[in-house]
Write a protein that holds these residues in place. Sequence first.
Motif, mmCIF file in Angstrom:
data_model
loop_
_atom_site.group_PDB
_atom_site.id
_atom_site.type_symbol
_atom_site.label_atom_id
_atom_site.label_comp_id
_atom_site.label_asym_id
_atom_site.label_seq_id
_atom_site.Cartn_x
_atom_site.Cartn_y
_atom_site.Cartn_z
ATOM 1 N N TYR A 99 -4.671 12.117 -1.852
ATOM 2 C CA TYR A 99 -3.954 11.848 -3.103
ATOM 3 C C TYR A 99 -2.803 10.877 -2.887
ATOM 4 O O TYR A 99 -2.014 11.043 -1.952
ATOM 5 C CB TYR A 99 -3.323 13.126 -3.664
ATOM 6 N N CYS A 100 -2.694 9.889 -3.755
ATOM 7 C CA CYS A 100 -1.476 9.095 -3.880
ATOM 8 C C CYS A 100 -1.107 9.098 -5.350
ATOM 9 O O CYS A 100 -1.933 8.782 -6.196
ATOM 10 C CB CYS A 100 -1.683 7.667 -3.402
ATOM 11 N N ARG A 101 0.122 9.460 -5.634
ATOM 12 C CA ARG A 101 0.539 9.546 -7.039
ATOM 13 C C ARG A 101 1.302 8.299 -7.476
ATOM 14 O O ARG A 101 1.730 8.205 -8.619
ATOM 15 C CB ARG A 101 1.420 10.789 -7.241
ATOM 16 N N CYS A 102 1.513 7.352 -6.559
ATOM 17 C CA CYS A 102 2.354 6.194 -6.901
ATOM 18 C C CYS A 102 1.590 4.901 -7.097
ATOM 19 O O CYS A 102 1.875 4.159 -8.030
ATOM 20 C CB CYS A 102 3.365 5.933 -5.794
ATOM 21 N N THR A 103 0.698 4.570 -6.188
ATOM 22 C CA THR A 103 0.237 3.185 -6.119
ATOM 23 C C THR A 103 -0.995 2.885 -6.947
ATOM 24 O O THR A 103 -1.283 1.723 -7.170
ATOM 25 C CB THR A 103 -0.114 2.801 -4.676
ATOM 26 N N GLY A 104 -1.703 3.890 -7.406
ATOM 27 C CA GLY A 104 -3.088 3.594 -7.733
ATOM 28 C C GLY A 104 -3.709 3.343 -6.369
ATOM 29 O O GLY A 104 -2.996 3.291 -5.394
ATOM 30 N N GLY A 155 0.803 -1.218 0.000
ATOM 31 C CA GLY A 155 0.000 0.000 0.000
ATOM 32 C C GLY A 155 0.831 1.261 0.000
ATOM 33 O O GLY A 155 0.292 2.350 0.187
ATOM 34 N N LEU A 156 2.136 1.130 -0.174
ATOM 35 C CA LEU A 156 2.973 2.329 -0.206
ATOM 36 C C LEU A 156 4.128 2.110 -1.164
ATOM 37 O O LEU A 156 4.625 1.006 -1.304
ATOM 38 C CB LEU A 156 3.496 2.700 1.184
ATOM 39 N N GLN A 157 4.500 3.186 -1.827
ATOM 40 C CA GLN A 157 5.713 3.132 -2.651
ATOM 41 C C GLN A 157 6.656 4.231 -2.184
ATOM 42 O O GLN A 157 7.513 3.984 -1.338
ATOM 43 C CB GLN A 157 5.362 3.233 -4.137
ATOM 44 N N CYS A 158 6.474 5.472 -2.630
ATOM 45 C CA CYS A 158 7.388 6.515 -2.124
ATOM 46 C C CYS A 158 7.097 6.809 -0.659
ATOM 47 O O CYS A 158 7.973 7.255 0.071
ATOM 48 C CB CYS A 158 7.285 7.785 -2.958
ATOM 49 N N GLY A 159 5.858 6.601 -0.248
ATOM 50 C CA GLY A 159 5.502 6.773 1.161
ATOM 51 C C GLY A 159 5.145 8.191 1.561
ATOM 52 O O GLY A 159 4.783 8.431 2.708
ATOM 53 N N PHE A 160 5.218 9.145 0.612
ATOM 54 C CA PHE A 160 4.956 10.532 1.019
ATOM 55 C C PHE A 160 3.523 10.706 1.515
ATOM 56 O O PHE A 160 3.272 11.406 2.503
ATOM 57 C CB PHE A 160 5.227 11.504 -0.146
ATOM 58 N N CYS A 161 2.598 10.038 0.854
ATOM 59 C CA CYS A 161 1.189 10.189 1.211
ATOM 60 C C CYS A 161 0.795 9.320 2.398
ATOM 61 O O CYS A 161 -0.286 9.470 2.955
ATOM 62 C CB CYS A 161 0.319 9.797 0.028
ATOM 63 N N THR A 162 1.659 8.358 2.753
ATOM 64 C CA THR A 162 1.259 7.277 3.664
ATOM 65 C C THR A 162 0.813 7.751 5.047
ATOM 66 O O THR A 162 -0.208 7.255 5.546
ATOM 67 C CB THR A 162 2.397 6.242 3.778
#
Length: 162
Positions: free
Chosen positions: A135-140, A98-105
């Motif tokens: 908003y999450c710009r990485c994961t969908g 559920g996370l990639q860059c993690g900024f939105c996490t």
Amino acid sequence: MSKHLIELNVNGTEYEVITEPRRTLVDVLRHDLRLTGTHVGCEHGVCGACTVLIDGTPARACLTFAVQVENADIRTVESLGIDGELNDLQQAFADNHGLQCGFCTPGFLMLAEGYLAENPDATKDEIREIVASNYCRCTGYQTIVEAIDSCAEQRRCAGCVK
Ligand code: FES
Ligand code: FES
């Protein structure tokens, strides 16, 4: 501009802060209290990166003045882990990608934590609707929805066997 001495209750700790009334909660958390887990994205209430819990309700810390929440119960992402261990929701994000860059996490975690506390029987469709506020710009969003749904299910199961 005049400054005010305020008391903030953050993650169960009382802090005294001297601040101008114009300063936002997210700036006070990050710059004065050094709680940098809460992130800043858009700074105008759109992205949800700054989501914290205020008296249990998810709220935009970039749209909240610190002086407005004196004596409220404020929870940030730093409150979730215990002794360096991930809590079940954080673990579900890791397990379900559920996370990639993690900024939105941190924002998603606090949004989900507040929502599940009030809605333990949330359906996947309801979770999908709730996460649309951030908003999450990485994961969908699919893996974020899976993570929150899996945590909700685990919490429900844990409640069954008690
Ligand atoms: Fe608060 Fe984007 S930084 S909503
Ligand atoms: Fe990168 Fe969401 S994981 S913005």
